[in-house]
Design an enzyme around this catalytic site. Sequence first.
Site, PDB file in Angstrom:
ATOM      1  N   ASP A   1      -1.958   0.353  -7.871  1.00 45.41           N
ATOM      2  CA  ASP A   1      -1.110  -0.364  -6.944  1.00 45.41           C
ATOM      3  C   ASP A   1      -1.528   0.098  -5.534  1.00 45.41           C
ATOM      4  O   ASP A   1      -2.146   1.160  -5.392  1.00 45.41           O
ATOM      5  CB  ASP A   1       0.351   0.008  -7.245  1.00 45.41           C
TER       6      ASP A   1
ATOM      7  N   ASP B   1       0.488  -0.435  -1.968  1.00 42.21           N
ATOM      8  CA  ASP B   1       1.574   0.100  -1.124  1.00 42.21           C
ATOM      9  C   ASP B   1       2.351   1.172  -1.881  1.00 42.21           C
ATOM     10  O   ASP B   1       2.961   0.876  -2.910  1.00 42.21           O
ATOM     11  CB  ASP B   1       2.562  -1.024  -0.742  1.00 42.21           C
TER      12      ASP B   1
HETATM   13  P1  B16 Z   1       3.265  -8.663   1.487  1.00 45.53           P
HETATM   14  P2  B16 Z   1       2.269  -3.315  -3.897  1.00 45.53           P
HETATM   15  C1  B16 Z   1       3.997  -4.857  -2.571  1.00 45.53           C
HETATM   16  O1  B16 Z   1       2.779  -4.174  -2.634  1.00 45.53           O
HETATM   17  C2  B16 Z   1       5.054  -4.019  -1.875  1.00 45.53           C
HETATM   18  O2  B16 Z   1       5.403  -2.898  -2.684  1.00 45.53           O
HETATM   19  C3  B16 Z   1       6.290  -4.844  -1.665  1.00 45.53           C
HETATM   20  O3  B16 Z   1       7.252  -4.078  -0.970  1.00 45.53           O
HETATM   21  C4  B16 Z   1       5.918  -6.099  -0.867  1.00 45.53           C
HETATM   22  O4  B16 Z   1       7.053  -6.932  -0.696  1.00 45.53           O
HETATM   23  C5  B16 Z   1       4.830  -6.868  -1.619  1.00 45.53           C
HETATM   24  O5  B16 Z   1       3.711  -6.029  -1.806  1.00 45.53           O
HETATM   25  C6  B16 Z   1       4.369  -8.101  -0.857  1.00 45.53           C
HETATM   26  O6  B16 Z   1       3.750  -7.674   0.317  1.00 45.53           O
HETATM   27  O7  B16 Z   1       4.487  -9.096   2.228  1.00 45.53           O
HETATM   28  O8  B16 Z   1       2.317  -7.786   2.292  1.00 45.53           O
HETATM   29  O9  B16 Z   1       2.550  -9.808   0.802  1.00 45.53           O
HETATM   30  O10 B16 Z   1       3.183  -2.138  -3.970  1.00 45.53           O
HETATM   31  O11 B16 Z   1       2.314  -4.243  -5.104  1.00 45.53           O
HETATM   32  O12 B16 Z   1       0.859  -2.935  -3.486  1.00 45.53           O
HETATM   33 MG    MG Z   2       3.765  -0.154  -4.617  1.00 48.99          MG
END
Ligand code: B16
Ligand code: MG
Length: 219
Positions: free
Chosen positions: A10, A12
């Site tokens: 993953d 974030d």
């Molecule tokens: P975006 P991951 C996710 O990333 C985040 O954890 C989540 O908080 C966020 O809403 C989602 O990506 C979408 O992100 O707005 O940048 O498209 O943890 O799956 O890497």
């Molecule tokens: Mg994450």
Amino acid sequence: MANIAAVIFDLDGVIVSTDEFHYLAWKELADAEDIPFDRADNERLRGVSRMESLDILLEKAGKPYSDALKLEMAERKNAIYRGLLERLSPADILPGVATVLDGLRQRGVKIAIGSSSKNAGPILEAIGLAGAFDAIADGTHITRSKPDPEVFTLAAHRVGVLPEHCLVVEDAHAGVEAGLAAGMRVLAVGSAADHPSATLRAEDLSAISLDAMLGTASA
Ligand code: B16
Ligand code: MG
């Protein structure tokens, strides 16, 4: 148990500390709209897509929002978030990541990204890891967000490794469930480390050995 031939990370909250920027951006939006939102609410947004995150945030709103307004709000949050990302640098890479990536490469294990984010490309550029992975599957490639397994199934397909030979590393409960639903083993870190069904748990990637991750540790 089958050997691990690919590790799918993953982004974030596992590779980079952008989870805090997501929180700050949602908080600014919520404050502007007078919607109660705190860090406990934010935990439910981990790993969840932007529009689904907004729906969760709006559960505490005192009035209904039209689809057009919701789209505008999601764009507003993303603009705040993209502004915060301008400060991102390799210093924001989380503890243990560089060592683990090097170690996996040395052992010939494929490495991939499986992220819900549509900002994964610019984030990887900003932290100097754009070319570091064998494959990337992110929010721009999928139609169903975690806990659906789609992003991990796609990442495994892109590195040519069967699900039973993949390990997912996740900081979100939704992501742990997505990895398990994909038929993969899951190392839960950070906020997900209390997930009861995770295969392995660690505070972060500096707190676990490669042998433990790959199931090669002697008993
Ligand atoms: P975006 P991951 C996710 O990333 C985040 O954890 C989540 O908080 C966020 O809403 C989602 O990506 C979408 O992100 O707005 O940048 O498209 O943890 O799956 O890497
Ligand atoms: Mg994450």
